[in-house]
Enzyme design. Sequence first.
Site, PDB file in Angstrom:
ATOM      1  CB  SER A 406       1.095 -22.316  25.480  1.00 25.89           C
ATOM      2  OG  SER A 406       1.084 -20.931  25.564  1.00 25.89           O
ATOM      3  CG  HIS A 427       2.394 -25.978  23.254  1.00 22.46           C
ATOM      4  ND1 HIS A 427       2.260 -26.481  24.531  1.00 22.46           N
ATOM      5  CD2 HIS A 427       2.935 -24.735  23.402  1.00 22.46           C
ATOM      6  CE1 HIS A 427       2.692 -25.587  25.389  1.00 22.46           C
ATOM      7  NE2 HIS A 427       3.108 -24.535  24.741  1.00 22.46           N
ATOM      8  CD  GLU A 439       1.522 -30.188  25.383  1.00 19.91           C
ATOM      9  OE1 GLU A 439       0.902 -30.797  26.248  1.00 19.91           O
ATOM     10  OE2 GLU A 439       1.530 -28.939  25.333  1.00 19.91           O
ATOM     11  CG  ASN A 477       1.491 -24.717  29.437  1.00 19.33           C
ATOM     12  OD1 ASN A 477       2.508 -25.026  30.056  1.00 19.33           O
ATOM     13  ND2 ASN A 477       1.516 -23.922  28.390  1.00 19.33           N
TER      14      ASN A 477
END
Length: 698
Positions: A406, A427, A439, A477
């Site tokens: 991540s 991800h 992702e 993130n």
Amino acid sequence: MPEAIEYERIGDIAVLAANNPPVNALGVDVRRGLLAGIERAEAEGARAVLIYGKGRTYFAGADIREFGKPPQDPWLPELCARIEASPLLVVSSIHGTALGGGLEVALATHYRVALPSARVGLPEVHLGILPGAGGTQRLPRVAGTEAALDMITTGRHVRADEALVLGVIDEVADGDPHEVGLNYTRELLESGASRRPVSEMPAPEQVNFDAVYDEVLRKGRGQISPATAVRAVQAACESESFDAGMKRERELFMDLMASDQRKGLIHAFFAERAVGKLPELQGVEPRMLHQIGVIGGGTMGAGIATAALLSGLPVVLLEMSPEAAHAAKGRIEANLSGAVKRGKLSQARYAEIMGSDLKLATGYGALSNVDLVIEAVFEDMDIKKQVFAKLDEICKPGAVLASNTSYLDINEIAAATKRPEDVIGLHFFSPAHVMKLLEVVVADKTAPNVVATGFALGHRLKKVTVRAGVCDGFIGNRILSTYRTCADHMILDGASPFQIDKALTDFGFAMGPFAVADLAGLDIGWAVRKRKRAEGLDPRARDSSYADKLCEAGHFGQKTGKGYYVYEAGKRGGVPNPEVLPLIEAERAEQGISPREFSDEEIVRRYMAAMVNEAAKVVGEGIARRPLDVDVTLLYGYGFPRYRGGPLKWADLQGLPGLLDDIRKWAAEDAYFWQPAPLLEQLVAEGRTFDDLNKEAS
Ligand code: 3H9
């Protein structure tokens, strides 16, 4: 160009066939065609008119692309009134989905037959509006007030069998919609059926509308369209005439049409369809996937394996020991049993998956024949590199090698192999079989057909799939880490985690950042902070350690029963942990900070400005291709309120100059954190918006 409505005369029946692919949306050409078709049928002396859709569906609704543009005649409510008022018998034959304006046209016709596979519904509330072509007035007259309120406020799609019971349709028949419609219309003519205008039916029964309104408003968590729709249905019951009810529907519809929520929701509708369409992937064939491998059977790995198995992809799951493999199997079993309970998976298919589609292994050799492997092991660069070096030895040529990291650098991971063109980031978000976001992280050397394979896998797994570039945290993130830091700064300066969570749930987030941290596990943020400190923080960055102290005391959030909140078994949600504020106060004292008051408004403004500013950097650096990619990421992975459209749509609606002014003002306090994004400065200087960038990219 073919006519949007094709006219055909079969004996006494005039057939109007919609031909406006892909979904026969009721754009201006379709509306004009329907009007002309009705007039022609009347002039030619037909006895009945049959309306149906060519291709995959009856009308799927008004043409949403026309919203916000100047209206063009005939308007849908007037067209519906004209159809209903026709002296001829008007019949609809429904297949696919009769949604929104589509169902409203059907309700304006005198009879409705549907294929068993058809669905009907009034999903307008999901677009921030309400049915505006008589749906709130006609549906309660045919289905009753309660059923209409349910359908209109939830927007749910109703299957043909249920629609029949509710009286929304009159008959279900299988076959081709043209044939089915003709047969039914002939039967009606032969039996001497008369016209049946819904507007002439008695007003529907009263219910306690104030109670329904309050309940719907509460459930909407800030979204206004479902509750407003209740008032429109109320008008169907209480107005002195059908026309007066229609007038009220129109007023409420126009109010919603002008709202930012409508703009946000329609942006979300088109953005989620645009994310998967990347010009660079046009014509690129994905690699074939027959079987995939997953390394690591923890919550994440088991979730990924579950999602793949549910999509029909066989999985080889690799764990370190027979015990760990057994535990992973248990997690997958539990996930799949949940799907069986919810009716998403049959018992027979469950048995097949557990019997043959899922294979557990403890040696890398088991991955020698898979087409794609997703690594979901501990978030540590050295471990990941070892795994990829091993995969490079074992996997067959052409296999896609994916990491579910991540935050970590996919380029560095790819460099551990001799085939970096096959390496990509996939991800997933936990729990991976539930969360819709994926992702696809594209590294410098990733081959285009590997990117296309990531998107194809996302599509197969029914994920909303977004392309991201490599940076710390990718799209989601990375932005999270910035707005979370902003929240931490506000805490140091005087706000409490509980006030921040409350202000943000009032704004519409599903959860506040501290409740989210408890859910994800405080150890995750702790590990990231430790890594960043080890890499060396910029001396200008503010840091704090009160959250580390929670972790040092063994409080990792929900999984340990305590974090920012205290969780009691069997109870939903938590109550503020009394240990938190003293830790924060001690930290402020240590840093010599005198706390000040924050209003909820300031909390939201700062938090959102931090999010928008980082998002603008993410777009400006090309990590996200377009602003809409950021919006969809935050909507599907981070609980951003859909009715606000995503952070960059929200920013456009707020006005970019005001946001930039605020950021510059706050930079006087903390110039390091509040560095304006060059893209934001550029857009403001040029008087443009993020949406302008979306349009240029499409
Ligand atoms: C309304 O009716 C208001 C009235 O009450 C009052 C008016 C006065 N318009 O989703 P897909 C496009 S509000 C324009 O990928 P699926 C879509 O963008 C409307 N375009 O397919 C996509 O384009 P592209 C109420 C539309 O099979 C393509 O069609 N109706 C519209 O997964 C294929 O769509 C709704 O809210 C539209 N109405 O799902 C229904 N609908 O290929 C909204 C779709 O360029 N639509 N497009 O990306 C849906 O829910 C789904 O599209 C549907 C098909 C279930 C129909």
